[in-house]
Design a protein around this motif. Structure first.
Motif, short mmCIF file in Angstrom:
data_model
loop_
_atom_site.label_atom_id
_atom_site.label_comp_id
_atom_site.label_asym_id
_atom_site.label_seq_id
_atom_site.Cartn_x
_atom_site.Cartn_y
_atom_site.Cartn_z
N ILE A 60 0.86 -1.18 0.00
CA ILE A 60 0.00 0.00 0.00
C ILE A 60 0.90 1.23 0.00
O ILE A 60 1.88 1.28 0.74
CB ILE A 60 -0.90 0.01 1.25
N PRO A 61 0.61 2.25 -0.81
CA PRO A 61 1.44 3.47 -0.76
C PRO A 61 1.23 4.23 0.55
O PRO A 61 0.14 4.71 0.83
CB PRO A 61 0.93 4.29 -1.96
N PHE A 62 2.28 4.28 1.36
CA PHE A 62 2.25 5.06 2.60
C PHE A 62 3.03 6.34 2.35
O PHE A 62 4.19 6.29 1.92
CB PHE A 62 2.88 4.28 3.75
N THR A 63 2.45 7.48 2.65
CA THR A 63 3.08 8.77 2.36
C THR A 63 3.38 9.53 3.64
O THR A 63 2.83 9.25 4.70
CB THR A 63 2.17 9.62 1.46
N ALA A 64 4.24 10.53 3.51
CA ALA A 64 4.54 11.48 4.57
C ALA A 64 4.29 12.88 4.02
O ALA A 64 4.44 13.11 2.82
CB ALA A 64 5.97 11.33 5.04
N PRO A 65 3.92 13.85 4.88
CA PRO A 65 3.53 15.16 4.36
C PRO A 65 4.66 15.96 3.72
O PRO A 65 4.46 16.67 2.74
CB PRO A 65 2.96 15.88 5.59
N GLY A 66 5.90 15.88 4.24
CA GLY A 66 6.97 16.70 3.68
C GLY A 66 6.79 18.17 4.01
O GLY A 66 5.86 18.58 4.71
N HIS A 74 -0.67 16.13 -1.34
CA HIS A 74 -0.68 14.73 -1.80
C HIS A 74 -0.91 13.79 -0.62
O HIS A 74 -1.69 12.83 -0.73
CB HIS A 74 0.65 14.41 -2.48
N HIS A 75 -0.25 14.06 0.49
CA HIS A 75 -0.41 13.22 1.68
C HIS A 75 -1.86 13.26 2.18
O HIS A 75 -2.45 12.21 2.48
CB HIS A 75 0.53 13.69 2.78
N LEU A 76 -2.44 14.45 2.26
CA LEU A 76 -3.81 14.58 2.73
C LEU A 76 -4.78 13.86 1.80
O LEU A 76 -5.74 13.22 2.25
CB LEU A 76 -4.19 16.05 2.86
N ALA A 77 -4.51 13.95 0.49
CA ALA A 77 -5.39 13.28 -0.48
C ALA A 77 -5.31 11.77 -0.39
O ALA A 77 -6.25 11.07 -0.77
CB ALA A 77 -5.03 13.74 -1.89
N LEU A 79 -4.95 10.01 2.51
CA LEU A 79 -5.36 9.47 3.79
C LEU A 79 -6.56 8.52 3.67
O LEU A 79 -6.53 7.40 4.18
CB LEU A 79 -5.70 10.61 4.77
N ARG A 80 -7.61 8.96 2.98
CA ARG A 80 -8.79 8.11 2.87
C ARG A 80 -8.52 6.87 2.03
O ARG A 80 -8.90 5.76 2.43
CB ARG A 80 -9.97 8.91 2.31
N PRO A 81 -7.84 6.99 0.85
CA PRO A 81 -7.53 5.76 0.09
C PRO A 81 -6.66 4.77 0.88
O PRO A 81 -6.83 3.57 0.74
CB PRO A 81 -6.79 6.30 -1.14
#
Length: 364
Positions: A60-66, A74-77, A79-81
């Motif tokens: 699963i793509p896990f992101t950090a806000p940067g 991109h990180h906020l977008a 969260l739900r997916p």
């Protein structure tokens, strides 16, 4: 038990975290447990689902806000997916075990809280040696480590050194259960007895942390005392061109190595040298000992716990001291039996039982 193992990285990436996760998963599956590895889909070209050496894996793509607005958006977008992707993995597990907390920790911590699933976190030295210096750069990640550790059902670390390092950011880690990393001793049966020739071996990723430049600085001093001494340096990475430029007489760079290649390298050597600037544990030390090699390792790191009572520590930042330790070990190496017996104590079979005991304690 249904268990999700959630490492910061997994195959095809290679390293201690990946090895630990694979071995735990395989031994849990062999014991009849239901195991799924949940890891970051990085790079995005990796398959979302596959079987790796008998272990089911979902990415699963896990992101950090940067710091840049685009990264934050991109990180906020995502969260739900990300939450939806976790929900879609199947039945809710009895336990989630995060190995080497990185960008996978915040979403998994939140998911566990929503579903009432106990969380276990294992530190592997990421707070000190993350390649991207995540914890040094990101207050967001430091905050999530503290809050997740405070509410986790159990914490473990691969060494006391690692527990203290993680405890600098998340104090509860100072009381974490230490479960070292290990080896499969059977993998090292059949390696030839160590040579009488003065050959030292070192291998790993060619990055500053591994300290191979420190080893090359000391090597001419070794050659002054033992003119026919040879150093075989395996691995590759961003520092390879610099290391090749510094390699002098008696040094051979042998390139990237898989498990078979490491066996061959150790089969040609009398002593293994691990000159890491930072090392939370060091599976390579246990591998060398399992193969019956002598060992020189950097003092003041987690390598002391990996080596136990075997091998010879040295201040790798002092070329004279490091060279002296290598010379002494080449001339009078650690008894092979010491290393082999120590490796038996750190077999993955035993260590997997320790993790199962942690899980059982969490689940009551």
């Amino acid at each position: 038990m249904r268990i999700w193992l959630a490492p910061s990285a997994f195959a095809p990436h290679r390293g201690g975290v990946e090895e630990l996760t694979l071995k735990i998963a395989q031994h849990l599956l062999a014991a009849g447990e239901d195991v799924l590895v949940v890891t970051n889909q990085h790079p995005g070209s990796l398959p979302a689902s596959e079987i790796v050496e008998g272990v089911p894996v979902r990415r699963i793509p896990f992101t950090a806000p940067g710091r840049r607005p685009r990264r934050v958006l991109h990180h906020l977008a995502r969260l739900r997916p990300t939450r939806s992707a976790l929900d879609a993995l199947g039945p809710v597990p009895d336990l989630v075990h995060v190995v080497c907390p990185s960008t996978q920790l915040p979403p998994l911590h939140g998911w566990c809280r929503r579903h009432g699933v106990p969380l276990v976190i294992t530190s592997q030295g990421e707070t000190e040696m993350d390649a991207g210096h995540l914890y040094q750069r990101s207050a967001w990640m430091r905050r999530h480590l503290r809050t997740s550790a405070a509410s986790a059902a159990a914490l473990t670390s691969c060494s006391a050194w690692t527990a203290e390092a993680a405890g600098q950011l998340a104090p509860r880690f100072r009381d974490s259960t230490v479960i070292p990393n290990g080896v499969d001793p059977a993998d090292w049966i059949g390696v030839p007895e160590r040579t009488d020739e003065p050959v030292a071996a070192a291998w790993g990723r060619h990055v500053p942390q591994k300290g191979f430049d420190l080893l090359l600085a000391a090597w001419p001093l070794v050659r002054e005392s033992i003119p026919d001494a040879r150093l075989l340096l395996g691995g590759d990475g961003p520092e390879t061109p610099k290391l090749r430029g510094r390699a002098g007489a008696g040094v051979t760079l042998v390139g990237s190595l898989d498990r078979t290649g490491v066996r061959g390298l150790l089969g040609s050597a009398r002593v293994a040298v691990i000159p890491s600037r930072i090392e939370p544990f060091g599976i390579v030390a246990v591998e060398a000992l399992a193969a019956g090699r002598g060992l020189v390792y950097s003092a003041g790191t987690g390598l002391a716990e990996a080596a136990g009572d075997c091998g010879r520590p040295a201040d790798v930042h002092d070329p004279v001291v490091l060279a002296g330790a290598i010379i002494a070990e080449l001339q009078n190496p650690t008894p092979a039996r010491c290393g082999i017996d120590h490796a038996e104590e750190l077999s993955w079979v035993r260590l997997s039982l320790e993790y199962r005991a942690v899980y059982a304690g969490v689940l009551g």
